[in-house]
Scaffold this active site. Structure first.
Site, PDB file in Angstrom:
ATOM      1  CG  ASP A 247       0.206 -17.297   8.780  1.00  0.00           C
ATOM      2  OD1 ASP A 247       1.261 -17.381   9.439  1.00  0.00           O
ATOM      3  OD2 ASP A 247      -0.933 -17.368   9.303  1.00  0.00           O
TER       4      ASP A 247
ATOM      5  CG  HIS B 180      11.167  -2.158   4.699  1.00  0.00           C
ATOM      6  ND1 HIS B 180       9.806  -2.087   4.514  1.00  0.00           N
ATOM      7  CD2 HIS B 180      11.407  -3.326   5.329  1.00  0.00           C
ATOM      8  CE1 HIS B 180       9.256  -3.162   5.028  1.00  0.00           C
ATOM      9  NE2 HIS B 180      10.185  -3.937   5.522  1.00  0.00           N
ATOM     10  CB  ILE B 181      12.247   2.935   0.169  1.00  0.00           C
ATOM     11  CG1 ILE B 181      11.697   2.117  -1.006  1.00  0.00           C
ATOM     12  CG2 ILE B 181      12.937   4.207  -0.299  1.00  0.00           C
ATOM     13  CD1 ILE B 181      10.445   2.697  -1.632  1.00  0.00           C
ATOM     14  CB  SER B 182      12.440   4.653   4.970  1.00  0.00           C
ATOM     15  OG  SER B 182      11.465   3.768   5.513  1.00  0.00           O
TER      16      SER B 182
ATOM     17  NE  ARG C 201       3.859   6.704   1.680  1.00  0.00           N
ATOM     18  CZ  ARG C 201       4.196   5.494   2.091  1.00  0.00           C
ATOM     19  NH1 ARG C 201       4.705   4.625   1.242  1.00  0.00           N
ATOM     20  NH2 ARG C 201       3.999   5.151   3.333  1.00  0.00           N
TER      21      ARG C 201
ATOM     22  CB  ALA D 279       1.654   0.214   6.574  1.00  0.00           C
TER      23      ALA D 279
ATOM     24  NE  ARG E  46      10.139   6.294   8.535  1.00  0.00           N
ATOM     25  CZ  ARG E  46       9.186   6.147   7.614  1.00  0.00           C
ATOM     26  NH1 ARG E  46       9.273   5.171   6.713  1.00  0.00           N
ATOM     27  NH2 ARG E  46       8.155   6.975   7.575  1.00  0.00           N
TER      28      ARG E  46
ATOM     29  CG  ASN F 192       8.387  -1.925   0.410  1.00  0.00           C
ATOM     30  OD1 ASN F 192       7.814  -2.016   1.495  1.00  0.00           O
ATOM     31  ND2 ASN F 192       9.019  -0.836   0.026  1.00  0.00           N
TER      32      ASN F 192
ATOM     33  CE1 TYR G  62       8.945   5.163   2.689  1.00  0.00           C
ATOM     34  CE2 TYR G  62       7.360   6.971   2.822  1.00  0.00           C
ATOM     35  CZ  TYR G  62       7.889   5.812   3.343  1.00  0.00           C
ATOM     36  OH  TYR G  62       7.396   5.289   4.509  1.00  0.00           O
TER      37      TYR G  62
ATOM     38  N   PRO H 217       0.780  -1.235   0.000  1.00  0.00           N
ATOM     39  CG  PRO H 217      -0.234  -1.184   2.082  1.00  0.00           C
ATOM     40  CD  PRO H 217       0.460  -2.103   1.134  1.00  0.00           C
ATOM     41  CG  ASN H 218      -0.268   4.252   1.308  1.00  0.00           C
ATOM     42  OD1 ASN H 218      -1.280   4.753   0.811  1.00  0.00           O
ATOM     43  ND2 ASN H 218      -0.285   3.703   2.503  1.00  0.00           N
TER      44      ASN H 218
ATOM     45  CG  HIS I  80       5.390  -2.031  10.269  1.00  0.00           C
ATOM     46  ND1 HIS I  80       6.747  -2.291  10.249  1.00  0.00           N
ATOM     47  CD2 HIS I  80       5.196  -1.010   9.373  1.00  0.00           C
ATOM     48  CE1 HIS I  80       7.344  -1.456   9.408  1.00  0.00           C
ATOM     49  NE2 HIS I  80       6.417  -0.671   8.863  1.00  0.00           N
TER      50      HIS I  80
ATOM     51  NE  ARG J   7       6.990   4.600   9.813  1.00  0.00           N
ATOM     52  CZ  ARG J   7       5.901   4.681   9.030  1.00  0.00           C
ATOM     53  NH1 ARG J   7       5.599   3.705   8.203  1.00  0.00           N
ATOM     54  NH2 ARG J   7       5.122   5.737   9.071  1.00  0.00           N
TER      55      ARG J   7
ATOM     56  CD  GLU K 162       9.993  -7.281   5.334  1.00  0.00           C
ATOM     57  OE1 GLU K 162       9.134  -8.181   5.308  1.00  0.00           O
ATOM     58  OE2 GLU K 162      10.257  -6.633   6.361  1.00  0.00           O
TER      59      GLU K 162
END
Ligand code: DQA
Length: 140
Positions: free
Chosen positions: A85, A98-100, A18, A75, A105, A72, A23, A10-11, A78, A109, A96
């Protein structure tokens, strides 16, 4: 030829717009084009959804066929035990990304429930994290 699926949650469709200070200013579509040029010898697929069930459906769809998945989950990372699963249920290894840097943070997160079932987590390398994840699949 290896087939690798990128799944963004999402997002992440709003990358470039954004919170650019976190990001960056590049859309994923633009970045994906450059990524494909960097890896001409693999079949690279990209999928994005804002819906948990869609992410799970895509994991099921490619998770018995493809050589690697770069996820990725945004959210969902978390708190989605359902995605965690699904990662456990499939055969294709998942890295996995993550950009940030999720560890630098907010406290919520710092926990990755999905990462528990991934073979690796790359966090805080910007969009380059996707390239690093693909490189890892090519070494194995
Ligand atoms: C993110 C980090 C998450 O905490 C956040 O919810 C995102 C993006 C990242 O790529 O840095 O949407 O996964």
């Amino acid at each position: 030829m290896k087939t690798i699926q990128i799944i963004n949650g999402p997002n992440l469709n709003l990358l470039g717009i954004r919170e650019p200070e976190i990001y960056g200013r590049q859309s994923f579509e633009y970045f994906f084009d450059t990524l494909k040029h960097q890896f001409p010898n693999i079949s690279l697929q990209y999928y994005q959804s804002n819906h948990e069930g869609d992410v799970i459906d895509k994991l099921h769809e490619v998770g018995f066929l493809y050589d690697g998945i770069v996820l990725n989950a945004a959210a969902y990372t978390h708190y989605s035990y359902a995605i965690a699963d699904a990662i456990k249920a499939i055969r294709t290894p998942v890295i996995e990304v993550h950009i940030s840097d999720i560890y630098a943070r907010e406290d919520f997160r710092k926990i990755s429930v999905t990462g528990e079932n991934c073979v690796d987590i790359i966090s805080g390398k910007g969009l380059d994290g996707y390239r690093l994840a693909i490189e890892k699949f090519l070494i194995d």
